[in-house]
Design an enzyme around this catalytic site. Structure first.
Site, PDB file in Angstrom:
ATOM      1  N   ARG A  99       0.839  -1.200   0.000  1.00 56.84           N
ATOM      2  CA  ARG A  99       0.000   0.000   0.000  1.00 56.84           C
ATOM      3  C   ARG A  99       0.874   1.251   0.000  1.00 56.84           C
ATOM      4  NH1 ARG A  99      -4.532  -0.085   4.477  1.00 56.84           N
ATOM      5  NH2 ARG A  99      -5.314   1.645   3.195  1.00 56.84           N
ATOM      6  N   CYS A 126      -1.316   5.973   9.119  1.00 53.97           N
ATOM      7  CA  CYS A 126      -1.623   4.697   8.464  1.00 53.97           C
ATOM      8  C   CYS A 126      -2.729   4.980   7.464  1.00 53.97           C
ATOM      9  CB  CYS A 126      -2.019   3.640   9.502  1.00 53.97           C
ATOM     10  SG  CYS A 126      -3.347   4.168  10.616  1.00 53.97           S
TER      11      CYS A 126
END
Length: 289
Positions: A195, A254
């Protein structure tokens, strides 16, 4: 204050007849991002004796808006009502657990510290460790208790997108393995590497990372069984940060300000101050859509 409790240690504390009933409050934080109702269902099926339940979406976050990320911080006064009903006072030790390598328990750990309650720990190894030890579980939901939780949010523990933009130097968007020496801030991207690199994005509308961020996946804080790595291993993992002089401002993010708290727990354990960008990538990319 000890930040990690092992299952036998917790069992000993809660079964000690010399401990007042409300001296320790256990909170079940199990949750699934893909199945939002699963955590509460698991709690109702079986949980640690005396444990209350807090839901990531409903209790540990506030409603989603256009900006601010997928899990904005909860309203402190609303959360305080729930914590008070659990019997939490300034003297109470709160122990949080989940079954996801601290992904959600660490969110509560960080939130309580942000709100001024330092007497908080996580159950090392979580639900799996408790079960593996053959310790008792129950379906009984504890009643409300008298408590007094007064939230005192510390604004120095968080940053927003404007703070991030102000601290970024002109740098190209590249994949970095180490922080830039002399940078005023160090951005820690806590997501999985795929990611971070933009190779996969299963949740947010845009893939990639904040320019200049370095990748420290949150899963590396624990082993495959959910136990926190040794302090020596954690210090070695963060050594590039502690070596930077002058010390930069360290900011963890995050996808939505949840799993970054696992890295913040690790940084706290090794004595490195760090802040949370609660909106995280889901807030940042909301300005790019």
């Amino acid at each position: 204050m000890e930040d990690l409790f092992h299952e036998l240690q917790l069992q000993s504390e809660v079964s000690n007849p010399n401990n007042p009933q409300a001296s320790i409050v256990i909170v079940d934080c199990r949750f699934s991002l893909m199945q939002p109702h699963l955590g509460r269902q698991q709690y109702e099926t079986s949980h640690l004796p005396g444990a209350y339940y807090l839901d990531l979406n409903q209790d540990l976050s506030s409603p989603v808006a256009t900006h601010g990320g997928r899990h904005p911080l909860p309203n402190p006064d609303v959360l305080a009502v729930q914590l008070t009903a659990m019997g939490i006072t300034p003297e109470t030790l709160v122990v949080a657990y989940d079954d996801s390598r601290l992904a959600f328990a660490a969110r509560l750990w960080w939130l309580l510290r942000y709100l001024g309650h330092d007497r908080v720990a996580v159950l090392n190894g979580g639900w799996s460790a408790w079960q593996a030890a053959g310790l008792p579980t129950t379906t009984e939901i504890p009643p409300p208790r008298p408590g007094a939780f007064v939230p005192c949010p510390n604004p120095q523990e968080i940053v927003d997108i404007q703070d991030i933009r102000a601290g970024l130097q002109p740098i190209e968007s590249r994949h970095q393995s180490q922080p830039d020496p002399g940078a005023p801030i160090v951005l820690i991207d806590s997501r999985e590497s795929v990611r971070y690199r933009g190779e996969s994005e299963p949740i947010d509308p845009i893939a990639g990372h904040i320019p200049g961020a370095v990748n420290y996946p949150w899963q590396e804080v624990t082993d495959e069984n959910g136990f926190v790595q040794s302090l020596e291993t954690q210090r070695d993992r963060w050594k590039s940060l502690s070596a930077n002089q002058p010390s930069p401002e360290i900011i963890a993010y995050c996808g939505s300000g949840v799993t970054a708290c696992v890295n913040l727990l690790s940084l706290y354990q090794v004595g490195i101050p760090a802040k949370l960008y609660p909106g995280s990538w889901s807030d940042w990319c909301s300005y790019l859509v």
